[in-house]
Design a protein around this motif. Sequence first.
Motif, PDB file in Angstrom:
ATOM      1  N   SER A 164       3.138  42.415  -2.277  1.00 13.77           N
ATOM      2  CA  SER A 164       4.633  42.105  -2.134  1.00 13.77           C
ATOM      3  C   SER A 164       4.609  40.470  -3.274  1.00 13.77           C
ATOM      4  N   TYR A 234      12.844  50.876   0.120  1.00 10.96           N
ATOM      5  CA  TYR A 234      12.095  50.394  -0.741  1.00 10.96           C
ATOM      6  C   TYR A 234      13.339  50.219  -1.948  1.00 10.96           C
ATOM      7  N   HIS A 304      11.796  35.304   1.462  1.00  8.07           N
ATOM      8  CA  HIS A 304      11.320  36.617   1.407  1.00  8.07           C
ATOM      9  C   HIS A 304      11.907  38.062   2.444  1.00  8.07           C
ATOM     10  N   SER A 306      12.484  41.203   4.421  1.00 10.03           N
ATOM     11  CA  SER A 306      12.215  42.099   3.909  1.00 10.03           C
ATOM     12  C   SER A 306      12.941  42.827   5.380  1.00 10.03           C
ATOM     13  N   LYS A 333      17.100  41.144  -0.743  1.00  6.39           N
ATOM     14  CA  LYS A 333      16.098  42.630  -0.512  1.00  6.39           C
ATOM     15  C   LYS A 333      17.148  43.592  -0.083  1.00  6.39           C
ATOM     16  N   HIS A 338      13.644  46.284  -1.579  1.00  6.34           N
ATOM     17  CA  HIS A 338      12.414  45.866  -1.640  1.00  6.34           C
ATOM     18  C   HIS A 338      11.805  46.456  -2.822  1.00  6.34           C
ATOM     19  N   LEU A 340       8.366  45.373  -3.872  1.00 15.10           N
ATOM     20  CA  LEU A 340       6.889  45.750  -3.262  1.00 15.10           C
ATOM     21  C   LEU A 340       6.971  44.728  -4.705  1.00 15.10           C
ATOM     22  N   THR A 341       5.743  44.638  -5.824  1.00 14.17           N
ATOM     23  CA  THR A 341       4.878  44.293  -7.156  1.00 14.17           C
ATOM     24  C   THR A 341       6.455  43.221  -7.424  1.00 14.17           C
ATOM     25  N   ALA A 343       9.469  42.432  -5.861  1.00 16.79           N
ATOM     26  CA  ALA A 343       9.991  41.762  -4.930  1.00 16.79           C
ATOM     27  C   ALA A 343      10.359  40.126  -5.529  1.00 16.79           C
ATOM     28  N   SER A 392       7.866  34.346  -1.325  1.00 21.83           N
ATOM     29  CA  SER A 392       7.028  35.767  -0.968  1.00 21.83           C
ATOM     30  C   SER A 392       5.888  36.158  -0.302  1.00 21.83           C
ATOM     31  N   GLY A 394       2.819  38.521   0.994  1.00 21.81           N
ATOM     32  CA  GLY A 394       1.918  40.194   0.546  1.00 21.81           C
ATOM     33  C   GLY A 394       1.280  40.357   1.828  1.00 21.81           C
TER      34      GLY A 394
END
Length: 407
Positions: A164, A234, A304, A306, A333, A338, A340-341, A343, A392, A394
């Motif tokens: 993420s 998502y 971030h 989430s 978000k 979100h 993910l890659t 975001a 960010s 991940g």
Amino acid sequence: MKNYDPADIVITGAGIITAAAQGKAAVTDTLLNARSAFAVMQRPGRQHNTAFLGAEIPEIIYPAHFSKKLLRGITLTGGAALVAVEEAWQEARLSGVPPHRIGLITGGSNFQQRELMQIIDAYREKPVFIRPAYGISFMDTDVCGLCTEVFNIRGMSYSAGGASASGQLAVLQAIQAVQSGQVDVCIALGALMDLSFWELQSLRTLGAMGSSKYADDPAAACRPFDRNRDGFIYGECSGAIVIERMTTAAERQVQPYAAISGWAMAMDGNRNPNPSYDGECAVIRQALEKAGIHPKDIDYINPHGSGSLVGDETELQALQDCGLAHAFINTTKSITGHGLTAAGMVEVIAVILQMKAGMLHPCRNLEDPADPSFNWVRGTLQHQIRHALSLSFGFGGINTALCLRRL
């Protein structure tokens, strides 16, 4: 332009697509009015007697000059990448830059899972008839190849996987490519992560993705930092920015959005999905130090955020202990979902769009903040961002941070 140095690393173009809007103008309006597109997902391959919530792009609108041949058989991830890069490319006026001096970093890995599962399912009983193109399209490099072919990019290009944090990791790699002189201009792309049922099911079982708690009210499900959150929701999205030095931007008479004044990446030494307070504090402090600013200089934070039960608490504690509780903070978000890659990239773009508009977007669904002492943006707010911090994180222990300065 004030308060800049010719050596500044700047953002000169941006392109974005989300489930609720396509293009910077429409996305800015969507953010400032907190309009979302959450619902029970309908895309083939997303459900299996389930009702996972998310935000899906209804249609990708392609420029008229994209040929039918180009678009034939294009993947969702590839299509979103093309429109994001096209918008950024046009704004930064890259057609006049020599192709071998332009690079592309695609943030993300394993980002076409649904498309691949659909192909495997279709040919499970007749594997010898699988399309030869599958031998190319299953690789992450296919999106790099697609974009470099369409835009005639002849400099360096590769994909960088950081879960993420991939979108922001692509920005860091693009900065390094420009600073090292490898290229004059580098496009950083946050690729759309196209999840299938299998990833959605495992992420829910893992406890990372939201449950069915808000099944009857999808618009209320995505609620970062709210006490009633229960995981991320998502959202399909993709974004791209153009990174270069102030001097090359000036040669093309391009007005930058902002300077990237500080950045950092640090690992937790932990392959698991749990957040790390120490890792988050490390990148915040390193980015501020590189930018040459004090925590009190940061007046806006794009976290971030989430919606993770543990992740949100850890992030707030890190921000508090790094002396940043005073800054305005909102939750992108909560509007986009979100990605993910993608975001981290979409959130960097959200920062510069708010910087340009002189306004901050609200936090959707923040009814009972986990920590009310923070300076939450509860409604659309007029504010001229001077120094912004974007974070960010991940899976696998990846932490990144960016400081952006108004020019």
